[in-house]
Design a protein around this motif. Structure first.
Motif, PDB file in Angstrom:
ATOM      1  N   HIS A  82       0.816  -1.215   0.000  1.00  0.00           N
ATOM      2  CA  HIS A  82       0.000   0.000   0.000  1.00  0.00           C
ATOM      3  C   HIS A  82       0.848   1.263   0.000  1.00  0.00           C
ATOM      4  N   MET A  93      -5.207   5.712   1.662  1.00  0.00           N
ATOM      5  CA  MET A  93      -4.253   4.737   1.163  1.00  0.00           C
ATOM      6  C   MET A  93      -4.850   3.900   0.058  1.00  0.00           C
ATOM      7  N   HIS A 116       3.700   1.005   2.745  1.00  0.00           N
ATOM      8  CA  HIS A 116       3.645   0.008   3.813  1.00  0.00           C
ATOM      9  C   HIS A 116       3.042  -1.274   3.282  1.00  0.00           C
ATOM     10  N   MET A 118       0.168  -4.019   3.962  1.00  0.00           N
ATOM     11  CA  MET A 118      -1.091  -4.062   4.682  1.00  0.00           C
ATOM     12  C   MET A 118      -1.462  -5.515   4.898  1.00  0.00           C
TER      13      MET A 118
HETATM   14 CU   LIG Z   1      -2.700   0.210   3.930  1.00  0.00          CU
END
Ligand SMILES: [Cu+2]
Length: 175
Positions: A82, A93, A116, A118
């Protein structure tokens, strides 16, 4: 039955157990192909949370670009790459289509507020101090197992979460 695989699983389980005991253990960087992965971490989750973020640093020591395309973990239904951005103070996001590119000679940091991982549909809450085993998948370097260290809720968050009035920054070292 595959004996070597069983043995490897057993060694893996022992290694993870050992990591869990040494709370201050700073995991060594993990190498896969030309990539060096360091400091994988996640956050403790509150009771009913269904998603968690995964953060890490990836260095590409090679001469060709690679891509983090995803991965898997027993701790969650699926794992996505993400990107988070702030627009007018609102965090949004979305999934990174086609994977996150790591250019040769560059280091990409996945951190709160930016790129990041997820972890979606968590199977159980993450508790601070635990390790969450995750298999990352790169387009060229392939799959690699890492262990995410669970930090406290809101650890290293760039800003206070919306509605998190009790979760304020504690500025204790200066007066
Ligand atoms: Cu995320």
């Amino acid at each position: 039955m595959n004996l070597s695989l069983t043995l490897r699983s057993l060694i893996g389980a022992v290694a993870i157990a050992a990591l869990g005991v040494g709370a201050s253990a700073n995991a060594e960087p993990v190498k896969v192909g030309d990539l060096v992965i360091s400091q994988p971490w996640t956050r403790a989750t509150a009771g009913g949370a269904k998603v968690g973020g995964g953060y890490l640093t990836i260095e590409n020591k090679g001469t060709a670009a690679d891509k983090l395309v995803g991965g898997s973990t027993d701790a969650a239904g699926k794992l996505e790459v993400h990107q988070m951005s702030v627009s007018n103070g609102v965090m949004k996001m979305h999934q990174v289509e086609g994977g996150l590119t790591i250019e040769p000679g560059k280091t990409v940091k996945l951190a709160p507020g930016g790129y990041h991982l997820m972890l979606v549909d968590l199977k159980h809450p993450f508790k601070q101090g635990e390790q969450v085993p995750v298999t990352l998948e790169f387009e060229k370097a392939g799959k690699v197992a890492v262990s995410f260290k669970v930090e406290g809720i809101g650890a290293r968050a760039p800003t206070a979460p919306a509605g998190g009035a009790t979760d304020h920054q504690h500025d204790g070292h200066e007066k």
